[in-house]
Design a protein around this motif. Structure first.
Motif, PDB file in Angstrom:
ATOM      1  N   LEU A  14      30.922 -44.885  32.577  1.00  0.00           N
ATOM      2  CA  LEU A  14      32.049 -45.159  33.483  1.00  0.00           C
ATOM      3  C   LEU A  14      33.379 -44.994  32.766  1.00  0.00           C
ATOM      4  CD1 LEU A  14      30.648 -48.291  35.324  1.00  0.00           C
ATOM      5  CD2 LEU A  14      31.335 -46.151  36.429  1.00  0.00           C
ATOM      6  N   ASN A  17      34.097 -41.259  32.127  1.00  0.00           N
ATOM      7  CA  ASN A  17      34.496 -40.629  33.391  1.00  0.00           C
ATOM      8  C   ASN A  17      35.913 -41.026  33.775  1.00  0.00           C
ATOM      9  OD1 ASN A  17      32.312 -38.996  34.127  1.00  0.00           O
ATOM     10  ND2 ASN A  17      31.220 -40.693  35.050  1.00  0.00           N
ATOM     11  N   GLY A  18      36.238 -42.295  33.602  1.00  0.00           N
ATOM     12  CA  GLY A  18      37.580 -42.771  33.925  1.00  0.00           C
ATOM     13  C   GLY A  18      38.646 -42.114  33.078  1.00  0.00           C
ATOM     14  N   PHE A  51      37.806 -46.774  37.092  1.00  0.00           N
ATOM     15  CA  PHE A  51      36.579 -46.494  36.352  1.00  0.00           C
ATOM     16  C   PHE A  51      36.667 -47.036  34.932  1.00  0.00           C
ATOM     17  CE2 PHE A  51      35.053 -44.168  39.779  1.00  0.00           C
ATOM     18  CZ  PHE A  51      33.887 -43.482  39.511  1.00  0.00           C
ATOM     19  N   THR A  54      36.335 -50.835  35.187  1.00  0.00           N
ATOM     20  CA  THR A  54      34.956 -51.177  35.547  1.00  0.00           C
ATOM     21  C   THR A  54      34.019 -50.908  34.377  1.00  0.00           C
ATOM     22  OG1 THR A  54      35.417 -50.652  37.858  1.00  0.00           O
ATOM     23  CG2 THR A  54      33.099 -50.763  37.206  1.00  0.00           C
ATOM     24  N   TRP A  83      26.595 -45.990  45.317  1.00  0.00           N
ATOM     25  CA  TRP A  83      27.179 -44.743  44.813  1.00  0.00           C
ATOM     26  C   TRP A  83      26.237 -43.573  45.064  1.00  0.00           C
ATOM     27  CZ3 TRP A  83      31.768 -43.068  43.691  1.00  0.00           C
ATOM     28  CH2 TRP A  83      32.757 -43.964  43.299  1.00  0.00           C
TER      29      TRP A  83
END
Length: 124
Positions: A14, A17-18, A51, A54, A83
């Motif tokens: 996560l 990706n963020g 993201f 999180t 998701w």
């Protein structure tokens, strides 16, 4: 593999990706087969920050709530399942496309299964 490790791996994915959404929003948009429209860069950067936050939360969770980790794992599994359905629907309706979207779909399915299975084992 432990439930805590699954949380940490999920948190790292996560977080990465963020960061990619925040620092390279146009790349993130194009990876999903979408075209860049006005305002999408701002939206994707905001999504990237969520993201990142999180990811940090998911990564740290095992060290904060060891006694209730199985319950948190079920919640994480349900989130991954949501998701999965969201990505699956967007792929089915051609809202998104491409290999990165399919990889994310598979990863969310794997994490959902792992969270559910390891939470069941951890609660015994």
């Amino acid at each position: 593999m432990t439930l805590g490790m699954i949380f940490r791996i999920s948190g790292i994915i996560l977080f990465i990706n963020g960061l990619s959404m925040f620092f390279a929003p146009s790349m993130a948009i194009e990876m999903y087969g979408m075209t860049i429209a006005e305002g999408m860069t701002v939206l994707i950067r905001g999504l990237g920050l969520s993201f990142v936050g999180t990811g940090i939360l998911v990564f740290m969770l095992p060290s904060w709530i060891d006694s209730k980790l199985a319950a948190a794992g079920i919640l994480a599994g349900l989130t991954q399942l949501a998701w999965f359905f969201h990505l699956g629907y967007d792929l089915y309706t051609d809202n998104i496309s491409g290999t990165p979207a399919i990889i994310n779909l598979l990863l969310t399915a794997i994490f959902a299964i792992l969270f559910f299975v390891m939470s069941a084992k951890h609660s015994k």
